[in-house]
Design a protein around this motif. Structure first.
Motif, PDB file in Angstrom:
ATOM      1  N   TYR A 165     -27.056 -22.962  23.433  1.00  0.00           N
ATOM      2  CA  TYR A 165     -25.904 -23.748  22.997  1.00  0.00           C
ATOM      3  C   TYR A 165     -25.644 -24.889  23.982  1.00  0.00           C
ATOM      4  O   TYR A 165     -25.409 -26.034  23.594  1.00  0.00           O
ATOM      5  N   ASN A 188     -27.860 -16.404  24.163  1.00  0.00           N
ATOM      6  CA  ASN A 188     -27.696 -17.641  23.384  1.00  0.00           C
ATOM      7  C   ASN A 188     -26.986 -18.757  24.141  1.00  0.00           C
ATOM      8  O   ASN A 188     -27.055 -19.922  23.738  1.00  0.00           O
ATOM      9  N   THR A 231     -22.849 -12.602  17.126  1.00  0.00           N
ATOM     10  CA  THR A 231     -23.994 -11.700  17.194  1.00  0.00           C
ATOM     11  C   THR A 231     -23.564 -10.413  17.898  1.00  0.00           C
ATOM     12  O   THR A 231     -22.531 -10.384  18.568  1.00  0.00           O
ATOM     13  N   ASN A 264     -22.833 -18.051  14.061  1.00  0.00           N
ATOM     14  CA  ASN A 264     -24.117 -17.390  14.311  1.00  0.00           C
ATOM     15  C   ASN A 264     -23.895 -15.882  14.322  1.00  0.00           C
ATOM     16  O   ASN A 264     -23.283 -15.333  15.215  1.00  0.00           O
ATOM     17  N   SER A 272     -19.133 -23.417  22.448  1.00  0.00           N
ATOM     18  CA  SER A 272     -19.374 -22.080  21.903  1.00  0.00           C
ATOM     19  C   SER A 272     -18.216 -21.118  22.153  1.00  0.00           C
ATOM     20  O   SER A 272     -17.592 -21.116  23.201  1.00  0.00           O
ATOM     21  N   GLY A 295     -25.371 -12.304  22.523  1.00  0.00           N
ATOM     22  CA  GLY A 295     -24.749 -13.597  22.793  1.00  0.00           C
ATOM     23  C   GLY A 295     -25.135 -14.147  24.150  1.00  0.00           C
ATOM     24  O   GLY A 295     -25.317 -15.366  24.315  1.00  0.00           O
ATOM     25  N   ASP A 297     -20.252 -17.573  18.105  1.00  0.00           N
ATOM     26  CA  ASP A 297     -21.311 -16.582  18.241  1.00  0.00           C
ATOM     27  C   ASP A 297     -20.740 -15.207  17.911  1.00  0.00           C
ATOM     28  O   ASP A 297     -19.925 -14.659  18.660  1.00  0.00           O
TER      29      ASP A 297
END
Lengths: 347, 347
Positions: free
Chosen positions: A101, A97, A89, A10, A108, A94, A87
């Motif tokens: 997840y 997020n 990002t 991601n 993750s 993050g 992740d």
């Protein structure tokens, strides 16, 4: 054939695109897709390479459709198909997020831009692969911290490390952002001592006696570190070199080979055919390293864009739990990526 | 009125032109003239300012005549009129001049580019003015070494210094040479540890326990130093600051005042009306300096072009022997140059 770990990335930026390629290079992993918030040239390159692309937002979905990309779906669709998401990002995103997840039961991996408290666990493969097993999330520490942990735990393994004091000359900005971010003709010291990397290294190895100071230099590629290390006893340089050579992802360079600055390693990686010129290793100058009694002085350079790539791969395996031995995971990762202990030997 | 010390400057480059102006600013000195090997814009500026100009070579004599400069004579003519010559010729050239100066009975000040062995004495005013009295020659150490000696002897005076380990991020080249010398988008570590500045500081203060490492950054103005200092005992930051404030030619800067990088001090010097934007002081960040137990960490920036200017003036007085007290010489020099202990206070 073991079950392949299904992986999503991601955020297809500096770290994400490298992790995606590295996942594809592993025999025991499958890159299910990448998700991003833009439809710019970076995502276009993923499409061009045949990587399944997902949209992280409605706006991205519209942009990708307008650009004619073969959009597979949204981020949630992607997460529904994977075991682990990496992740990548931007820092701070993050944090928003992690609940998503968790709610979807996807393990993750976060990056060093996030706080340690987000995951409660920070990762460098050699140092703490084992404690990652059974967890649902971890955080691969930043490039500077990764190099710090690799090199200092090499000394710790050899029972040589008493304490370490480092000065980090950082690159000003990443090349892809050089058009709008950066500094010129100056050096900018970090506003506080210790800089964050020392405490961050302690989030991985709590008993490290380490203090860091840092400054931004007027260049865009690689960091350069200088360390003053107090050893547990007087030692010879050969003992220190042996300790470093026993550690994966450290490679030696020599001024006598013409590797005289950070730009030399950048050129060398391109000549070695590394994707994007990536250097996964800490490049230590063997012929600058100096030991005086129980004091060790050394300097090395690291590729801030690439050094965490292999760590992300190991973090995926540790969370998935498919390989229990960290050393075995490191071997697999490094074989797939072509990580070297010596850049100029014909191995 | 005491007899004015008659001074010549040989070499009107980065150091020479600053020393010439500083000599003119002293009430007890007379700038008899400057000598150089070129007739370019630098020498033209001396002519424009009314400084008597001499030619160091026959070729320079012809060039200066062709340029229409009011040439006074040759280097030997100049040396025949002075008590002290400040040799500011490029590194290595000075070594060929020492015999000439001695044969003419002219005392001489050399710069840090020459070896300590040339003069057998290396100079930083606060550290060893006294041992310079009665000598016929000395060598003002380089900018980095001058800063190192000033700051570490401040701690030594307060009986706080045990040992010091420094990392020096140097400017790549001086601004006037930026058209043909310099580096870009990289950092270049010095090829050996210790770098020469540590041993050089010991040529001034033999009992200093100091090790330096260095790198060239991709900028043209100022050096930035980071130090890890082991104190003789646990101390408070206030004690360290008091020790530094007792030392001449050290000034504090603060991030909270907007002084956040080396370019900030360059701008500040210009705003203060300093000639050529010169900073004679070591500029220490008061709000970055940190003490942890018996360890001190700090960072400061220095103007590599200007910091040795006041030291050259004191070296002239010490060789001439007109002022026996180093502190008195420093006071005279600093009053004439406007040296400050605080750049933002209204003193």
């Amino acid at each position: 054939m073991e079950h392949k770990i299904k992986v999503a990335v991601n955020g297809y930026g500096v770290i994400g695109k490298r992790v995606a390629d590295a996942v594809e290079a592993q025999e025991d992993m499958e890159l299910v897709g990448v998700s991003d918030v833009t439809a710019d040239y970076r995502v276009a390159s993923a499409v061009a390479k045949g990587i399944p692309v997902y949209a992280s937002t409605d706006e991205a979905r519209q942009q990708m459709r307008a650009a004619g990309y073969p959009l597979v779906g949204g981020l949630s669709d992607l997460l529904g198909k994977v075991d682990v998401v990496v992740d990548c990002t931007p820092a701070g995103i993050g944090a928003a997020n992690v609940d998503l997840y968790r709610s979807l039961g996807v393990k993750s991996v976060f990056q060093g831009g996030e706080k340690h408290s987000l995951t409660g666990h920070s990762f460098v493969a050699h140092a703490n692969y084992k404690s990652t097993l059974g967890r649902d999330t971890t955080r691969v520490v930043s490039c500077n911290t990764t190099a710090t942990v690799r090199t200092l735990t090499a000394l710790q393994d050899a029972e040589l490390l008493s304490k370490a004091r480092g000065v980090l000359v950082r690159r000003a900005t990443d090349p892809w952002e050089s058009d709008h971010s950066g500094i010129m003709n100056t050096v900018v010291p970090e506003g506080r001592i210790p800089s964050h990397q020392g405490p961050d290294a302690q989030s991985v190895v709590p008993n490290l006696d380490v203090v860091t100071m840092a400054a931004k230099g007027a260049h865009t590629q690689n960091h350069l570190h200088f360390w003053t290390v107090e050893l547990t006893r007087a030692a010879e340089a050969e003992e220190v070199l042996a300790a470093l050579k026993a550690m994966p992802r450290i490679a030696f360079v020599k001024r006598s080979d013409g590797v005289v600055a950070v730009n030399s390693t950048v050129e060398l990686m391109q000549d070695l055919g590394r994707p994007r010129g990536d250097m996964y290793e800490v490049a230590i100058w063997e012929d600058i390293l100096t030991v005086q009694g129980n004091e060790l002085f050394w300097t090395y350079t690291i590729d801030n864009q690439a050094i965490v790539t292999p760590e992300n791969i190991d973090a995926i395996r540790a969370l998935a739990g498919t390989v229990e031995d960290g050393a075995e995971s490191i071997r697999r990762t490094d074989r797939a990526l072509g990580v070297r202990a010596d850049f100029t030997a014909t191995d």
